[in-house]
Design a protein around this motif. Structure first.
Motif, PDB file in Angstrom:
ATOM      1  N   GLY A 117       0.783  -1.225   0.000  1.00 62.33           N
ATOM      2  CA  GLY A 117       0.000   0.000   0.000  1.00 62.33           C
ATOM      3  C   GLY A 117       0.824   1.289   0.000  1.00 62.33           C
ATOM      4  N   ASP A 118       2.101   1.189   0.408  1.00 55.88           N
ATOM      5  CA  ASP A 118       2.867   2.423   0.604  1.00 55.88           C
ATOM      6  C   ASP A 118       3.736   2.795  -0.594  1.00 55.88           C
ATOM      7  OD1 ASP A 118       4.607   0.372   0.798  1.00 55.88           O
ATOM      8  OD2 ASP A 118       5.257   0.791   2.848  1.00 55.88           O
ATOM      9  N   VAL A 119       3.396   2.263  -1.783  1.00 53.40           N
ATOM     10  CA  VAL A 119       4.138   2.652  -2.978  1.00 53.40           C
ATOM     11  C   VAL A 119       3.248   3.521  -3.865  1.00 53.40           C
ATOM     12  CG1 VAL A 119       5.648   0.630  -2.966  1.00 53.40           C
ATOM     13  CG2 VAL A 119       3.453   0.541  -4.150  1.00 53.40           C
ATOM     14  N   SER A 120       3.867   4.276  -4.769  1.00 54.19           N
ATOM     15  CA  SER A 120       3.083   5.145  -5.640  1.00 54.19           C
ATOM     16  C   SER A 120       2.609   4.359  -6.864  1.00 54.19           C
ATOM     17  CB  SER A 120       3.937   6.330  -6.091  1.00 54.19           C
ATOM     18  OG  SER A 120       4.951   5.861  -6.955  1.00 54.19           O
ATOM     19  N   THR A 121       1.581   4.894  -7.541  1.00 52.54           N
ATOM     20  CA  THR A 121       1.060   4.190  -8.721  1.00 52.54           C
ATOM     21  C   THR A 121       2.145   4.074  -9.788  1.00 52.54           C
ATOM     22  OG1 THR A 121       0.197   6.238  -9.639  1.00 52.54           O
ATOM     23  CG2 THR A 121      -1.331   4.912  -8.363  1.00 52.54           C
ATOM     24  N   ASP A 122       3.031   5.068  -9.832  1.00 55.95           N
ATOM     25  CA  ASP A 122       4.096   5.023 -10.820  1.00 55.95           C
ATOM     26  C   ASP A 122       5.012   3.815 -10.586  1.00 55.95           C
ATOM     27  OD1 ASP A 122       5.327   6.168 -13.053  1.00 55.95           O
ATOM     28  OD2 ASP A 122       6.959   6.891 -11.758  1.00 55.95           O
ATOM     29  N   VAL A 123       5.324   3.568  -9.337  1.00 58.52           N
ATOM     30  CA  VAL A 123       6.167   2.417  -8.998  1.00 58.52           C
ATOM     31  C   VAL A 123       5.455   1.118  -9.416  1.00 58.52           C
ATOM     32  CG1 VAL A 123       7.160   1.100  -7.082  1.00 58.52           C
ATOM     33  CG2 VAL A 123       7.349   3.601  -7.133  1.00 58.52           C
ATOM     34  N   VAL A 124       4.161   1.067  -9.138  1.00 58.97           N
ATOM     35  CA  VAL A 124       3.398  -0.129  -9.510  1.00 58.97           C
ATOM     36  C   VAL A 124       3.440  -0.325 -11.017  1.00 58.97           C
ATOM     37  CG1 VAL A 124       1.102  -1.171  -9.568  1.00 58.97           C
ATOM     38  CG2 VAL A 124       1.884   0.007  -7.506  1.00 58.97           C
ATOM     39  N   LEU A 125       3.232   0.765 -11.782  1.00 55.04           N
ATOM     40  CA  LEU A 125       3.258   0.649 -13.245  1.00 55.04           C
ATOM     41  C   LEU A 125       4.624   0.153 -13.717  1.00 55.04           C
ATOM     42  CD1 LEU A 125       1.267   3.764 -14.516  1.00 55.04           C
ATOM     43  CD2 LEU A 125       0.716   1.364 -14.908  1.00 55.04           C
ATOM     44  N   ARG A 126       5.683   0.678 -13.103  1.00 53.66           N
ATOM     45  CA  ARG A 126       7.021   0.224 -13.524  1.00 53.66           C
ATOM     46  C   ARG A 126       7.232  -1.249 -13.183  1.00 53.66           C
ATOM     47  NH1 ARG A 126      11.009   3.769 -11.028  1.00 53.66           N
ATOM     48  NH2 ARG A 126       9.328   5.138 -10.309  1.00 53.66           N
ATOM     49  N   TYR A 127       6.711  -1.660 -12.021  1.00 55.80           N
ATOM     50  CA  TYR A 127       6.817  -3.069 -11.626  1.00 55.80           C
ATOM     51  C   TYR A 127       6.062  -3.960 -12.625  1.00 55.80           C
ATOM     52  CZ  TYR A 127       5.210  -7.296  -9.216  1.00 55.80           C
ATOM     53  OH  TYR A 127       4.876  -8.597  -8.907  1.00 55.80           O
ATOM     54  N   LEU A 128       4.865  -3.525 -13.021  1.00 63.54           N
ATOM     55  CA  LEU A 128       4.067  -4.339 -13.946  1.00 63.54           C
ATOM     56  C   LEU A 128       4.746  -4.444 -15.310  1.00 63.54           C
ATOM     57  CD1 LEU A 128       0.427  -3.113 -13.148  1.00 63.54           C
ATOM     58  CD2 LEU A 128       1.550  -5.208 -12.367  1.00 63.54           C
ATOM     59  N   ARG A 129       5.339  -3.321 -15.769  1.00 62.57           N
ATOM     60  CA  ARG A 129       6.016  -3.343 -17.068  1.00 62.57           C
ATOM     61  C   ARG A 129       7.190  -4.305 -17.047  1.00 62.57           C
ATOM     62  NH1 ARG A 129       5.789   2.830 -17.150  1.00 62.57           N
ATOM     63  NH2 ARG A 129       3.698   3.161 -18.005  1.00 62.57           N
ATOM     64  N   MET A 130       7.887  -4.301 -15.902  1.00 61.69           N
ATOM     65  CA  MET A 130       9.035  -5.178 -15.762  1.00 61.69           C
ATOM     66  C   MET A 130       8.565  -6.633 -15.752  1.00 61.69           C
ATOM     67  SD  MET A 130      11.779  -4.618 -12.781  1.00 61.69           S
ATOM     68  CE  MET A 130      10.916  -5.727 -11.678  1.00 61.69           C
ATOM     69  N   ARG A 131       7.472  -6.874 -15.076  1.00 59.85           N
ATOM     70  CA  ARG A 131       6.930  -8.215 -14.931  1.00 59.85           C
ATOM     71  C   ARG A 131       6.415  -8.763 -16.271  1.00 59.85           C
ATOM     72  NH1 ARG A 131       2.841 -11.371 -14.116  1.00 59.85           N
ATOM     73  NH2 ARG A 131       2.676 -12.727 -12.313  1.00 59.85           N
ATOM     74  N   GLY A 132       5.898  -7.879 -17.113  1.00 60.19           N
ATOM     75  CA  GLY A 132       5.316  -8.326 -18.391  1.00 60.19           C
ATOM     76  C   GLY A 132       3.909  -8.830 -18.183  1.00 60.19           C
ATOM     77  N   GLU A 133       3.465  -9.730 -19.047  1.00 62.93           N
ATOM     78  CA  GLU A 133       2.074 -10.213 -19.087  1.00 62.93           C
ATOM     79  C   GLU A 133       1.468 -10.517 -17.710  1.00 62.93           C
ATOM     80  OE1 GLU A 133      -0.229 -13.619 -21.676  1.00 62.93           O
ATOM     81  OE2 GLU A 133       1.938 -13.398 -21.855  1.00 62.93           O
ATOM     82  N   LEU A 134       0.226 -10.080 -17.499  1.00 57.54           N
ATOM     83  CA  LEU A 134      -0.463 -10.354 -16.238  1.00 57.54           C
ATOM     84  C   LEU A 134      -1.222 -11.680 -16.340  1.00 57.54           C
ATOM     85  CD1 LEU A 134      -2.001  -6.852 -15.372  1.00 57.54           C
ATOM     86  CD2 LEU A 134       0.274  -7.754 -14.889  1.00 57.54           C
ATOM     87  N   PRO A 135      -1.546 -12.300 -15.177  1.00 55.26           N
ATOM     88  CA  PRO A 135      -2.349 -13.525 -15.239  1.00 55.26           C
ATOM     89  C   PRO A 135      -3.663 -13.255 -15.979  1.00 55.26           C
ATOM     90  CG  PRO A 135      -1.554 -13.139 -13.007  1.00 55.26           C
ATOM     91  CD  PRO A 135      -1.207 -11.923 -13.812  1.00 55.26           C
ATOM     92  N   GLU A 136      -4.176 -14.292 -16.624  1.00 55.29           N
ATOM     93  CA  GLU A 136      -5.417 -14.200 -17.409  1.00 55.29           C
ATOM     94  C   GLU A 136      -6.527 -13.490 -16.634  1.00 55.29           C
ATOM     95  OE1 GLU A 136      -6.089 -18.159 -19.115  1.00 55.29           O
ATOM     96  OE2 GLU A 136      -8.110 -17.411 -19.565  1.00 55.29           O
ATOM     97  N   ALA A 137      -7.268 -12.647 -17.328  1.00 57.47           N
ATOM     98  CA  ALA A 137      -8.442 -11.977 -16.751  1.00 57.47           C
ATOM     99  C   ALA A 137      -8.134 -11.162 -15.498  1.00 57.47           C
ATOM    100  CB  ALA A 137      -9.563 -12.976 -16.472  1.00 57.47           C
ATOM    101  N   THR A 138      -6.949 -10.580 -15.426  1.00 57.13           N
ATOM    102  CA  THR A 138      -6.620  -9.711 -14.293  1.00 57.13           C
ATOM    103  C   THR A 138      -7.278  -8.354 -14.494  1.00 57.13           C
ATOM    104  OG1 THR A 138      -4.476 -10.736 -13.906  1.00 57.13           O
ATOM    105  CG2 THR A 138      -4.751  -8.491 -13.087  1.00 57.13           C
ATOM    106  N   ASP A 139      -8.123  -7.955 -13.555  1.00 52.99           N
ATOM    107  CA  ASP A 139      -8.690  -6.612 -13.624  1.00 52.99           C
ATOM    108  C   ASP A 139      -8.400  -5.839 -12.354  1.00 52.99           C
ATOM    109  OD1 ASP A 139     -10.395  -8.149 -12.026  1.00 52.99           O
ATOM    110  OD2 ASP A 139     -12.041  -6.750 -12.366  1.00 52.99           O
ATOM    111  N   THR A 140      -7.806  -6.506 -11.367  1.00 55.03           N
ATOM    112  CA  THR A 140      -7.613  -5.900 -10.053  1.00 55.03           C
ATOM    113  C   THR A 140      -6.292  -6.371  -9.460  1.00 55.03           C
ATOM    114  OG1 THR A 140      -9.996  -5.983  -9.697  1.00 55.03           O
ATOM    115  CG2 THR A 140      -8.654  -5.720  -7.740  1.00 55.03           C
ATOM    116  N   LEU A 141      -5.600  -5.466  -8.773  1.00 57.03           N
ATOM    117  CA  LEU A 141      -4.403  -5.843  -8.026  1.00 57.03           C
ATOM    118  C   LEU A 141      -4.778  -5.856  -6.540  1.00 57.03           C
ATOM    119  CD1 LEU A 141      -1.909  -3.433  -9.833  1.00 57.03           C
ATOM    120  CD2 LEU A 141      -2.620  -5.735 -10.516  1.00 57.03           C
ATOM    121  N   TYR A 142      -4.207  -6.787  -5.795  1.00 59.50           N
ATOM    122  CA  TYR A 142      -4.559  -6.895  -4.396  1.00 59.50           C
ATOM    123  C   TYR A 142      -3.466  -6.286  -3.532  1.00 59.50           C
ATOM    124  CZ  TYR A 142      -8.144  -9.704  -6.365  1.00 59.50           C
ATOM    125  OH  TYR A 142      -9.216 -10.092  -7.123  1.00 59.50           O
ATOM    126  N   VAL A 143      -3.890  -5.519  -2.518  1.00 57.48           N
ATOM    127  CA  VAL A 143      -2.957  -4.849  -1.627  1.00 57.48           C
ATOM    128  C   VAL A 143      -2.870  -5.663  -0.341  1.00 57.48           C
ATOM    129  CG1 VAL A 143      -2.365  -2.671  -0.536  1.00 57.48           C
ATOM    130  CG2 VAL A 143      -3.772  -2.676  -2.621  1.00 57.48           C
TER     131      VAL A 143
END
Lengths: 417, 417
Positions: A117-143
């Motif tokens: 919860g204590d990271v910024s949305t920008d950090v999350v976006l960078r993490y997701l880009r690094m990670r690449g493809e999300l699990p199927e039908a992902t519409d929500t991230l869990y904190v």
């Protein structure tokens, strides 16, 4: 062709063609196809595959899908399949199979994304880009917190509309309705439908996030539940393959026919009590099927209404009484209507006023009984933990057959002797 | 309480309580509640609201939801509601109402986000942040050309995992399966289920993007279709409110009872042809209900299987013949089984070998006919554009009643005179 189209084609094929088609499919795609097949068809194919083959086709699939594919295997073969998998996979699947098939644990996927919860949305976006493809039908991230306990969630749609420097905990939604891992799948389907959810987190007793249920799993549950009601009411198993082999079908159907034989014999033994009356006047025998038939139809209307009401949770202790009185009155009104009509028809047809009055009296009684029994029987069955969709119609018909015959033949015995 | 919980409570309440509860709801929330109510319950409430009130509660709702709420109004009242709205809203709703309720146009939402293909993901993210909140259940952005024609789509999940400088057209998916605006909702539900879609774009004849269908709309269609089959098979309207007023219920049920009266009278007139035989031997009258009853149950099993197969698209011209031969053989096998059992029971009960043989012969014939008719009747009804779920069971029962009685009484007349 997509795996789901091949699955559809297999389901729509008779057994021999199905085997030939299956041999023609690309082994790379067989896992995806199995996952899309209905249970009975999938079981038929899986039972004929080698353990090595099964381990190979399920590699890389999501754990809930592998659990679906393997669930029907006999224990020794299942152990052989597991032995072919690597340790991580084996552990994952054993965990998924430990939950009952019709619980949150049985339909959830264990592939999801957690963030702090204590990271910024920008950090999350960078993490997701690094990670690449999300699990199927992902519409929500869990904190989650440091102990992996669920503290909130953020939809991708919120993520992409939030300024980069905002911290997640300031825009996330609190998750006050996580699904307990042992919740029944019917209840989950009702929740998804009512809340218009697309996905929901699954937590264990410690509020630790263990999985995620997406609406496509729930759609299958909804379809199956509804099919179950429809098929059960006709005395069929909802897993029954339309193109099952003849002997298998005959066997699965004959159980229900056996139950009906008892019903039919019970009705016949009611008539048998009045053999004397029947031997004196053949017109009674001619007319005696009408009242039970109308009672069965009227009662099954009420049964269908009550089964649906119970399934969607509209009927409970608070309104059963109201419903009972309503259906009884509906039965009386239609009883009166059809008593007059059938009574009139019989008087004109058989020229016998008393016979007309008798059939009218029996009709009124039986439609009233049908309304009451149509409410009471499914509710009682549900309290006894017997599926009302399966047993309700047959129990109701038995009741209206016996009451209809008894009242009609009884009145005839009293007034026509 | 959330609007959907209030809707559920209203649906589970008898009419008077429902009116009282409705008065207690927050006017601000009434639009959201109406949108969640089942059709029959919603219509009951809407019919009692003023046009001004209706215009007020539907303000700001999505056009497909407003269309749902207003659809049942009589024309003059509907015009009054429209007159209260501002011009843009009026135009939007008139467009939504122009499509049939059960088509893509009728269930789609017209609120969606379009982007161009030649911009980078970073530009898109900045645009979305500027825009703020996305339309409900947005999981995909649509890529259109200068003429608003659909050329592709990109999921939010791809968007957030793509590097900022990549152009949309390089990561978007081609949309080769956009839904035509006139597609039937049942077909749409099958597509969503088979493809595991969460949403899909809707296009007009020029491939211009006109709307978006999300899975929560489709879940309603699936539930309704399945309920429709179940309720129709019992001769009920699937819109019927469990807690409808007595007279309304009695009226809606009596139509089906009227159809059944004709069936019952047809069966009685078959028996009537054999009045002579019946008057000679009362045991025949006692036993004559058994064969029709078993035929009805066996035939309705097949009918349920075929109706489901037709609904999910498994049964077509290519396999009808195979299915017919299978069900006929299932009928013969179970016919033989129950012929022997019932024949034996009758011989022991009535001590009459010929009577046992007669009922056995009638049973075998009727279960064979039930298997054949169970396949032929629903498929023929579908070809005639009559709903097999509604008419199939009744037509089948009429057939097995008449055949069962005719064969049993006919054999008895020939061999027992």
């Amino acid at each position: 062709m997509e795996p789901e189209d091949i699955a559809h084609l297999l389901e729509a094929s008779p057994p021999k063609e199905r085997q030939v088609l299956w041999q023609l499919t690309d082994p790379e795609e067989q896992g995806d196809i199995l996952e899309e097949l209905s249970e009975d068809v999938k079981d038929g194919i899986v039972s004929q595959m080698d353990p090595e083959k099964l381990a190979a086709v399920t590699e890389g699939m999501e754990s809930d899908d592998i659990a679906y594919v393997l669930r029907s295997l006999p224990d020794d073969k299942y152990q052989e399949v597991l032995a072919q998998m690597d340790a991580t996979d084996r552990h994952r699947i054993e965990k998924a199979l430990a939950y009952p098939e019709d619980s949150a644990g049985g339909i959830m996927s264990t592939d999801f994304i957690t963030i702090r919860g204590d990271v910024s949305t920008d950090v999350v976006l960078r993490y997701l880009r690094m990670r690449g493809e999300l699990p199927e039908a992902t519409d929500t991230l869990y904190v989650v917190d440091e102990e992996e306990k669920l503290i909130g969630h953020i939809s991708l749609s919120t993520l992409v509309t939030t300024q980069p420097d905002v911290e997640i905990k300031d825009v996330m939604d609190d998750t006050d309705e996580a699904i307990p891992v042992d919740m029944d799948d019917g209840e989950i389907a009702n929740l998804f439908e009512r809340r218009n959810w697309l996905s929901a987190p699954v937590v264990d007793a410690n509020n630790q996030l263990v999985g995620r249920i997406t609406i496509d799993d729930v759609v299958d549950v909804i379809r199956e539940d509804a099919e179950h009601s429809m098929m059960s009411m006709a005395g069929m198993d909802d897993d029954e393959d339309t193109f099952a082999p003849v002997l298998k079908s005959a066997k699965s159907r004959s159980i229900w026919l056996g139950v009906n034989v008892l019903t039919a014999l019970a009705a016949a033994s009611v008539s048998n009590m009045f053999e004397d009356t029947l031997s004196k006047m053949a017109a009674i025998a001619v007319l005696m099927t009408i009242v039970p038939s109308m009672g069965g139809v009227a009662g099954n209307q009420t049964v269908a209404l009550v089964i649906r009401g119970l399934a969607v949770g509209h009927i409970g202790d608070s309104n059963t009484r109201w419903l009972l009185s309503k259906e009884a009155r509906v039965g009386l009104i239609n009883g009166l209507l059809w008593a007059l009509i059938i009574g009139g028809v019989v008087v004109l047809w058989k020229g016998n006023l008393i016979l007309g009055a008798i059939i009218a009296g029996a009709m009124l009684t039986n439609l009233f009984v049908a309304g009451v029994a149509g409410v009471v029987i499914p509710i009682m069955l549900k309290k006894l933990k017997i599926d009302p969709a399966l047993a309700g119609g047959m129990a109701l018909t038995t009741c209206t057959d016996i009451v209809g015959l008894f009242v009609f033949l009884g009145l005839a015995t009293v007034f026509l002797q």
